[in-house]
Scaffold this active site. Structure first.
Site, PDB file in Angstrom:
ATOM      1  N   ASN A   1      54.036  68.757  12.174  1.00 45.18           N
ATOM      2  CA  ASN A   1      54.374  69.138  13.511  1.00 45.18           C
ATOM      3  C   ASN A   1      54.926  68.018  14.424  1.00 45.18           C
ATOM      4  OD1 ASN A   1      54.575  71.538  15.437  1.00 45.18           O
ATOM      5  ND2 ASN A   1      52.729  70.611  16.320  1.00 45.18           N
TER       6      ASN A   1
ATOM      7  N   LYS B   1      45.934  67.068  18.341  1.00 42.95           N
ATOM      8  CA  LYS B   1      46.170  66.916  16.812  1.00 42.95           C
ATOM      9  C   LYS B   1      47.255  65.785  16.502  1.00 42.95           C
ATOM     10  CE  LYS B   1      48.975  71.228  17.047  1.00 42.95           C
ATOM     11  NZ  LYS B   1      48.265  71.523  18.394  1.00 42.95           N
TER      12      LYS B   1
ATOM     13  N   HIS C   1      48.691  80.201  22.953  1.00 47.25           N
ATOM     14  CA  HIS C   1      49.856  80.915  22.742  1.00 47.25           C
ATOM     15  C   HIS C   1      49.483  82.291  22.531  1.00 47.25           C
ATOM     16  CE1 HIS C   1      51.757  76.948  21.201  1.00 47.25           C
ATOM     17  NE2 HIS C   1      50.668  76.829  20.630  1.00 47.25           N
TER      18      HIS C   1
END
Length: 437
Positions: A137, A114, A182
């Site tokens: 981010n 990303k 995650h």
């Protein structure tokens, strides 16, 4: 009489500081709370501004609080849940940005790639004469972008951010890929995937990898564009066309560029560029000539300069097995020896998914770091286990191990031995240049 909403910034790291500065610019009263008794950034901030602060365990929440939560704070935090039970609402900077932004914006997410795709989109927009604000981010926090006079915004969003930024109504929402990650924060793989899928809520155009298995329901009003490593499935989709032994980036039947002239290395970048092109055109901006001048980001399949004996690849940004798999596939060539360096903090991921690729393409696999024994047991192939990254490189140099490709794609978080993935990647580059230049 209704009481005025109180803004409470939860977590005073990079994002929290950005939110505080936004509140000051717009005369919004706020308070700050954090797990830390004395957040590092707060002392400097307090030299210029008066701040109401208390550690989160001592903070007195009220029903009129709007908690602006930093991405590093899990929503399962007991004090956040206590505040919600009182009636407080939760939001974050990305959701705030989406309400305040007056220009078109694209919202980019995915398990891997990303940052690179966000970077590519910004470059393509700028090369087409648009002033693009790029952040989220990656790089600049989103609220800091608002007052810079940008024509269009390109925002990278993590799953942590999308937990609360769950109705951004982006002009273009992009999902690059999904793979388990995650799992130390999410109760299940599907819960993580569902957080990522929030990127599409209320969007006008959805750009999605058509190889994504997770089922996503789109509203009838959403224009859906797909991209993938196969030929485009319709005139509005993007993919790879093969003709006369060559591969081309294409939209529908329209050939755009021979992949051999892309300035960024690796097959994975074919997909990254396709996603970037789809996003730019979905924003209504012509592609122009910018594709042939794209530059990559450090630590994402970055070629290490000054190493003549082999192709040394710094993919320190790889923090899950899926990103490692992509890197292996990108640089695997028949009759070439690949040495892979793998290790760090595994975050509960399943490294067994790498076994077929390791058997097919990797001659030697080093594992290092805190979870090296766990990783070695999962991948099921012979490994050379070392305590540190330095030990791996030194062992390889001392044993004069041959490699055509030395791939550092650790597939793990870095915090067992490094401050962040950037420090880890810089250290790898210096080691390789010292031992193999």
């Amino acid at each position: 009489m209704t009481k005025e909403v109180r803004n409470v910034i939860v977590g005073f790291g990079k994002t929290g500081l950005s939110v505080a500065n936004h509140c000051i610019r717009h005369d919004m009263p706020f308070a700050v709370t954090d797990d830390a008794l004395a957040p590092a950034r707060l002392a400097e901030f307090e030299r210029q501004h008066a701040v109401e602060f208390a550690p989160i365990r001592d903070f007195s929440f009220t029903p009129n609080d709007r908690l602006i939560v930093s991405p590093g704070v899990p929503l399962t935090h007991s004090d956040l849940q206590k505040a919600q039970r009182l009636g407080a609402s939760l939001t974050n900077d990305v959701q705030m940005f989406s309400h305040l932004c007056k220009a078109p914006f694209a919202l980019i997410t995915g398990s891997n790639g990303k940052s690179t795709v966000t970077h590519f989109i910004g470059q393509l927009l700028n090369s087409a004469g648009k002033q693009a604000g790029v952040g989220g981010n990656i790089g600049t926090p989103v609220l800091d972008l608002l007052d810079q006079g940008n024509d269009v915004f390109v925002i990278e969003a993590s799953s942590y951010q999308l937990e609360l930024a769950n109705h951004c109504a982006a002009d273009v929402a992009v999902l690059l890929n999904l793979s388990p990650d995650h799992l130390d924060r999410y109760p299940s793989q599907d819960a993580y995937f569902a957080a990522k899928a929030n990127v599409f809520v209320g969007c006008k155009t959805a750009v999605i990898n058509r190889e994504t298995d997770f089922k996503i329901e789109f509203e009838d009003t959403v224009n859906v564009i797909s991209f993938g490593s196969d030929a485009p499935v319709s005139d509005t989709d993007y993919g790879i066309i093969e003709q006369d032994g060559c591969r081309y980036l294409a939209r529908g039947a329209r050939i755009i560029l021979d992949v051999s002239v892309l300035p960024v290395p690796g097959r994975h970048n074919w997909m990254n560029v396709l996603a970037a092109m789809a996003t730019v055109e979905a924003l209504g901006v012509p592609l122009g000539e910018g594709i042939q001048s794209l530059t990559g980001l450090p630590h994402r399949c970055e070629l290490v300069p000054g190493v003549d004996q082999m192709l040394a690849v710094n993919d320190s940004k790889s923090t899950n097995p899926a990103s490692t798999a992509t890197a292996i596939e990108s640089f695997a060539e028949q009759d070439q020896v690949m040495v892979l360096l793998l290790g760090g903090l595994g975050k509960g991921a399943d490294f067994a998914v790498l076994q077929p690729l390791l058997e097919a393409h990797v001659g030697i696999c080093y594992v290092y770091g805190q979870d090296r024994d766990l990783i070695a047991a999962q991948i099921g192939v012979p490994v050379i286990s070392q305590l540190t990254l330095d030990d791996c490189i030194n062992h390889m140099a001392n044993e004069q191990r041959h490699a055509d490709v030395l791939l550092f794609s650790p597939g793990c978080a870095s915090l067992d031995q490094f401050a962040n993935f950037e420090a880890r990647g810089d250290h790898f580059k210096s080691l390789v240049q010292e031992r193999f230049a």
